[in-house]
Write a protein that holds these residues in place. Sequence first.
Motif, PDB file in Angstrom:
ATOM      1  N   ARG A 146      11.250  21.082  -3.856  1.00  0.00           N
ATOM      2  CA  ARG A 146      11.301  20.563  -2.493  1.00  0.00           C
ATOM      3  C   ARG A 146      10.067  19.720  -2.159  1.00  0.00           C
ATOM      4  O   ARG A 146      10.153  18.732  -1.432  1.00  0.00           O
ATOM      5  CB  ARG A 146      11.440  21.717  -1.506  1.00  0.00           C
ATOM      6  N   HIS A 147       8.910  20.098  -2.706  1.00  0.00           N
ATOM      7  CA  HIS A 147       7.678  19.349  -2.446  1.00  0.00           C
ATOM      8  C   HIS A 147       7.774  17.928  -2.993  1.00  0.00           C
ATOM      9  O   HIS A 147       7.150  17.002  -2.451  1.00  0.00           O
ATOM     10  CB  HIS A 147       6.477  20.052  -3.070  1.00  0.00           C
ATOM     11  N   TYR A 148       8.537  17.744  -4.058  1.00  0.00           N
ATOM     12  CA  TYR A 148       8.714  16.412  -4.638  1.00  0.00           C
ATOM     13  C   TYR A 148       9.833  15.653  -3.926  1.00  0.00           C
ATOM     14  O   TYR A 148       9.681  14.489  -3.558  1.00  0.00           O
ATOM     15  CB  TYR A 148       9.031  16.532  -6.126  1.00  0.00           C
ATOM     16  N   ILE A 149      10.946  16.331  -3.713  1.00  0.00           N
ATOM     17  CA  ILE A 149      12.132  15.691  -3.151  1.00  0.00           C
ATOM     18  C   ILE A 149      11.877  15.149  -1.754  1.00  0.00           C
ATOM     19  O   ILE A 149      12.301  14.045  -1.402  1.00  0.00           O
ATOM     20  CB  ILE A 149      13.316  16.684  -3.123  1.00  0.00           C
ATOM     21  N   TYR A 150      11.172  15.929  -0.936  1.00  0.00           N
ATOM     22  CA  TYR A 150      11.058  15.605   0.488  1.00  0.00           C
ATOM     23  C   TYR A 150       9.707  15.018   0.880  1.00  0.00           C
ATOM     24  O   TYR A 150       9.355  15.004   2.058  1.00  0.00           O
ATOM     25  CB  TYR A 150      11.377  16.844   1.322  1.00  0.00           C
ATOM     26  N   SER A 151       8.940  14.515  -0.081  1.00  0.00           N
ATOM     27  CA  SER A 151       7.648  13.888   0.214  1.00  0.00           C
ATOM     28  C   SER A 151       7.698  12.406  -0.123  1.00  0.00           C
ATOM     29  O   SER A 151       8.288  12.008  -1.135  1.00  0.00           O
ATOM     30  CB  SER A 151       6.526  14.535  -0.603  1.00  0.00           C
ATOM     31  N   THR A 152       7.088  11.594   0.712  1.00  0.00           N
ATOM     32  CA  THR A 152       6.923  10.179   0.378  1.00  0.00           C
ATOM     33  C   THR A 152       6.107  10.071  -0.906  1.00  0.00           C
ATOM     34  O   THR A 152       5.112  10.782  -1.084  1.00  0.00           O
ATOM     35  CB  THR A 152       6.206   9.439   1.519  1.00  0.00           C
ATOM     36  N   ALA A 153       6.514   9.212  -1.802  1.00  0.00           N
ATOM     37  CA  ALA A 153       5.798   9.031  -3.066  1.00  0.00           C
ATOM     38  C   ALA A 153       4.373   8.544  -2.810  1.00  0.00           C
ATOM     39  O   ALA A 153       4.083   7.923  -1.779  1.00  0.00           O
ATOM     40  CB  ALA A 153       6.546   8.030  -3.939  1.00  0.00           C
ATOM     41  N   ILE A 154       3.475   8.810  -3.754  1.00  0.00           N
ATOM     42  CA  ILE A 154       2.104   8.331  -3.606  1.00  0.00           C
ATOM     43  C   ILE A 154       2.096   6.805  -3.563  1.00  0.00           C
ATOM     44  O   ILE A 154       3.038   6.143  -4.012  1.00  0.00           O
ATOM     45  CB  ILE A 154       1.183   8.843  -4.728  1.00  0.00           C
ATOM     46  N   SER A 155       1.038   6.248  -3.061  1.00  0.00           N
ATOM     47  CA  SER A 155       0.919   4.804  -2.946  1.00  0.00           C
ATOM     48  C   SER A 155       1.076   4.133  -4.317  1.00  0.00           C
ATOM     49  O   SER A 155       0.392   4.515  -5.277  1.00  0.00           O
ATOM     50  CB  SER A 155      -0.451   4.444  -2.367  1.00  0.00           C
TER      51      SER A 155
ATOM     52  N   LEU B   1       0.814  -1.216   0.000  1.00  0.00           N
ATOM     53  CA  LEU B   1       0.000   0.000   0.000  1.00  0.00           C
ATOM     54  C   LEU B   1       0.844   1.262   0.000  1.00  0.00           C
ATOM     55  O   LEU B   1       0.507   2.257  -0.634  1.00  0.00           O
ATOM     56  CB  LEU B   1      -0.933   0.000   1.218  1.00  0.00           C
ATOM     57  N   CYS B   2       1.978   1.227   0.711  1.00  0.00           N
ATOM     58  CA  CYS B   2       2.778   2.440   0.917  1.00  0.00           C
ATOM     59  C   CYS B   2       4.065   2.397   0.102  1.00  0.00           C
ATOM     60  O   CYS B   2       4.699   1.341  -0.036  1.00  0.00           O
ATOM     61  CB  CYS B   2       3.107   2.578   2.401  1.00  0.00           C
TER      62      CYS B   2
END
Length: 401
Positions: free
Chosen positions: A279-288, A80-81
């Motif tokens: 930064r919003h892309y680099i430091y965020s967990t990817a979508i499920s 899921l993650c």
Amino acid sequence: MAFEFIKQKLTKQKTLSRYRQRTCIQQSKVNLSTVDNEESAQIIVDGKTYINFSSNDYLGLNNHQQINQAMQEGIDKFGLCASASSLVTGFHYAHQALEDKICQWLNQPKCLLFSSGFTANVALFQTLGQEVNGDRCHFFLDKLSHASMLDGAFASKAKVQRFAHNNTEQLAQLLSKSNSDHKLIASEGVFSMDGDQAKLTALQQLSHEHKAWLYLDDAHSIGVIGEQGQGSSSQLIASNEDSSTSHIIMATFGKAIATSGAFLACDENLHDYLINFARHYIYSTAISPALAWATIKSIELIQQQQWRRDKINELSHLLIQQLDPSITIIPSESSIHAIIIGNEQKALTISQQLKKQGIWLTPIRPPTVAEGSSRLRVTICANHNENDIKHLAKSLNEALI
């Protein structure tokens, strides 16, 4: 007392009839039809059933059996993650497959996935809005652009100017006065609160004339407009010119596509730039990854099932025919049909009257829309039927005349 302004601001919101509260939907789909997996447009709130005319599930794909199955298959394959950001170990095969699917669908070189449309918009404007050797990037935004576009633009280092809604003559004047080598024209493809479309031909022509990039937020047109639901960007004229006149497309998965997340489609250079600097892309967990897998199935259904778009058009025309001519509704070729009420309290009162008739229609008030333009934002979806529309029109006629 610390942060006393919180209570004061809430009190003011109540005084202005702008106080907002969440509504817990006990059940979002009832009376499942066995025909073409089409779902009912009804919801249950506090034990009562309503026809939902405030949903962004434009194509009626939410809870579609094949999408649900693809989600489960994705969980079985990938989990899921994503368990990490895309630049660590969070970029799975499912993400790559979805990006490839979107590129093929929209005829774009590259695609990048984000957790939401708000995040994608803010990331694009903040990351692109730089000052290079004393030359500030220059953003030109339609006055009715989404809040996330405005937030991203004003948080950047770019010079930002807004032109009156769909006023391409004013935009041309602003562009002609700009000395920047880095200009970006930004607009929604279909505007979220009015339902009208951007003047895409004029915007594209101005982008060519002034060597500006064109950015389209297609959140409310993806799936609904185009021969395969590619959105308003499908109406842009293909060009063989160089990248000085590139166009960028953002759209969300959480509306007509009926999953969750968003994407940016662009050229290869911008794609690589965002991977390295957004930064919003680099430091965020990817979508499920499971969600990405389900989204692929949803896009396939959108491409194949033209009847959903046809039905939205048919029911939209029926609503116009059934409404009393004295009721003003903003012209629209989309799912969104705005009836301007004006006063906030009046909009709330009419919404409550409609609830008594079994209709759920949330009033839209400032600051989402301009003062004096509170409205009923009617969304016609493919899971509505003729009786739903006739009942809505009859109830609106009784409440507004």
